[in-house]
Write an enzyme that holds these catalytic residues in place. Structure first.
Site, PDB file in Angstrom:
ATOM      1  N   SER A  27       0.816  -1.226   0.000  1.00  0.00           N
ATOM      2  CA  SER A  27       0.000   0.000   0.000  1.00  0.00           C
ATOM      3  C   SER A  27       0.848   1.273   0.000  1.00  0.00           C
ATOM      4  O   SER A  27       0.296   2.373   0.137  1.00  0.00           O
ATOM      5  CB  SER A  27      -0.901   0.005   1.238  1.00  0.00           C
ATOM      6  OG  SER A  27      -0.130  -0.273   2.390  1.00  0.00           O
ATOM      7  N   THR A  60      -2.004   3.423   4.167  1.00  0.00           N
ATOM      8  CA  THR A  60      -1.038   4.528   4.069  1.00  0.00           C
ATOM      9  C   THR A  60      -0.133   4.594   5.296  1.00  0.00           C
ATOM     10  O   THR A  60      -0.583   4.292   6.397  1.00  0.00           O
ATOM     11  CB  THR A  60      -1.844   5.850   4.050  1.00  0.00           C
ATOM     12  OG1 THR A  60      -2.727   5.781   2.957  1.00  0.00           O
ATOM     13  CG2 THR A  60      -0.974   7.073   3.982  1.00  0.00           C
ATOM     14  N   THR A  68       1.782   7.026   0.144  1.00  0.00           N
ATOM     15  CA  THR A  68       0.922   5.886  -0.163  1.00  0.00           C
ATOM     16  C   THR A  68       0.909   5.585  -1.650  1.00  0.00           C
ATOM     17  O   THR A  68       1.188   6.471  -2.469  1.00  0.00           O
ATOM     18  CB  THR A  68      -0.525   6.197   0.294  1.00  0.00           C
ATOM     19  OG1 THR A  68      -1.316   5.024   0.204  1.00  0.00           O
ATOM     20  CG2 THR A  68      -1.159   7.277  -0.553  1.00  0.00           C
ATOM     21  N   ARG A 101      -6.992   8.679 -10.031  1.00  0.00           N
ATOM     22  CA  ARG A 101      -7.535   8.976  -8.689  1.00  0.00           C
ATOM     23  C   ARG A 101      -6.425   9.414  -7.734  1.00  0.00           C
ATOM     24  O   ARG A 101      -5.343   8.832  -7.683  1.00  0.00           O
ATOM     25  CB  ARG A 101      -8.226   7.725  -8.143  1.00  0.00           C
ATOM     26  CG  ARG A 101      -8.844   7.885  -6.739  1.00  0.00           C
ATOM     27  CD  ARG A 101      -7.945   7.350  -5.667  1.00  0.00           C
ATOM     28  NE  ARG A 101      -8.616   7.294  -4.366  1.00  0.00           N
ATOM     29  CZ  ARG A 101      -7.980   7.066  -3.222  1.00  0.00           C
ATOM     30  NH1 ARG A 101      -6.670   6.878  -3.213  1.00  0.00           N
ATOM     31  NH2 ARG A 101      -8.641   7.025  -2.087  1.00  0.00           N
ATOM     32  N   THR A 114      -5.176   7.645   7.805  1.00  0.00           N
ATOM     33  CA  THR A 114      -5.072   6.487   6.927  1.00  0.00           C
ATOM     34  C   THR A 114      -6.488   5.989   6.671  1.00  0.00           C
ATOM     35  O   THR A 114      -7.408   6.307   7.408  1.00  0.00           O
ATOM     36  CB  THR A 114      -4.196   5.388   7.570  1.00  0.00           C
ATOM     37  OG1 THR A 114      -4.080   4.301   6.656  1.00  0.00           O
ATOM     38  CG2 THR A 114      -4.774   4.889   8.872  1.00  0.00           C
ATOM     39  N   GLY A 115      -6.633   5.214   5.616  1.00  0.00           N
ATOM     40  CA  GLY A 115      -7.964   4.689   5.301  1.00  0.00           C
ATOM     41  C   GLY A 115      -8.517   5.329   4.049  1.00  0.00           C
ATOM     42  O   GLY A 115      -7.764   5.871   3.236  1.00  0.00           O
TER      43      GLY A 115
END
Ligand code: GLY
Length: 328
Positions: free
Chosen positions: A88, A189, A207, A217, A240-241
């Site tokens: 990631s 991330t 990330t 994106r 993160t996420g």
């Protein structure tokens, strides 16, 4: 017609003599929470997920020898950026739907200077390109081909970041998912905050973004105030996420401002998560985690779903902590 220069001049003149409210001048300059009597705890480095443990170790080598927090966060996040096992971040990151590994990163120094790159391909260490943007340009953000050209001009080698493993995972995903669904749980991330022995806080976030994302994106990680924010009057936060959800609430900026108003780092992170829950009805379908830290080195964290982990390294050594979470 009034030119832009005339407009600026008029605006500046109009501003002279306007009284600045005392409430603005006396704004709280510390993120130390009302309840906390914490003593200074630095140097310290905190970061997201278990890949934060080796990253913090590299950062600690800088911090523990009196080094600069900006060098610490840059060298810290280099570790997952170069690790082919971390799917990631950087090299080995899972690609987008078209098989391209595209990277996002940003860095902030103790004076609030920022550098950022997004949608960058074929460069192993986007965080160092972001630092070059901070140090060598009058800009904050470079993207895509422009960021790549800038990186090459500054000596970064062109590298193929799509590992055999990532390529196989991508081929499998295409077969099973027929190019359609996005898995909003697949984007761990690294966000990192460090305070050096002079009490200066800097941050970094890097990330490869959401696996199988639409080509082009960009997530929250390179967006100042979303994936990362540092204000040395208060402290810092990183996320993160699912980047889309973090951008919608300007997550890291929100947390720093909540700390400015007196919330503890944990309360501020929890409040940001609760805002996602209140405003985003599909919140059960994705993960978001936040870390925040005051200028005294008091840190806190909170996540939307179970499973978020936070790595900490200070004078007491290294630890990996499990986060409390909101969604039951
Ligand atoms: N938080 C990383 C991303 O959404 O790209």
């Amino acid at each position: 017609m009034e030119s832009r220069r005339d407009f600026l001049k008029t605006s500046a003149i109009a501003t002279i003599g306007v009284a600045i409210p005392a409430s603005l001048l006396s704004q709280k300059k510390t993120g130390q929470s009302k309840k906390s009597k914490a003593k200074n705890n630095y140097p310290i480095v905190v970061s997201t997920w278990n890949h934060g443990v080796p990253a913090n170790k590299a950062a600690w080598e800088v911090l523990s020898t009196g080094g600069y927090a900006l060098d610490a966060v840059e060298q810290g996040v280099h570790v997952p950026e170069a690790d082919p096992e971390v799917s990631s971040v950087g090299y080995g990151g899972f690609p987008d739907r078209d098989g391209h590994v595209t990277l996002d990163a940003c860095i902030i120094d103790e004076k609030g200077n920022c550098g950022s790159v997004a949608f960058l391909e074929n460069i192993m260490h986007p965080i160092s390109v972001a630092r070059m943007v901070l140090e060598k340009t009058p800009h904050v953000m470079l993207v895509g081909d422009g960021a790549y050209k800038f990186a090459r001009e500054h000596g970064f080698p062109k590298e193929d970041l799509l590992t055999k493993n990532a390529k196989e995972a991508w081929a499998k995903w295409i077969l099973e998912n027929k190019y359609k669904p996005i898995d909003f749980n697949n984007h761990d991330t690294i966000g990192m905050l460090a305070i050096d022995s002079k009490g200066q806080m800097c941050g970094a976030c890097t990330t490869s973004g959401l696996a199988w994302k639409i080509h082009g994106r960009v997530g929250d990680s390179p967006i100042i105030g979303a994936g990362l924010y540092v204000d040395n009057e208060v402290g810092g936060a990183t996320a993160t996420g699912k980047g889309e959800s973090v951008i919608k609430i300007a997550g890291s900026f929100l947390i720093v401002e909540l700390m400015r108003q007196g919330m503890s780092p944990k309360e501020a992170c929890k409040t940001a998560v609760e805002r996602i829950i209140r405003k985003q009805p599909d919140y059960k379908d994705f993960q978001v985690g936040f870390i925040a830290m005051t200028m005294q080195g008091e840190y806190g964290y909170y996540s939307l779903q179970k499973g978020f982990e936070v790595a900490v390294h200070d004078k007491d050594g290294s630890k990996l902590l499990s986060s409390e979470y909101a969604s039951k």
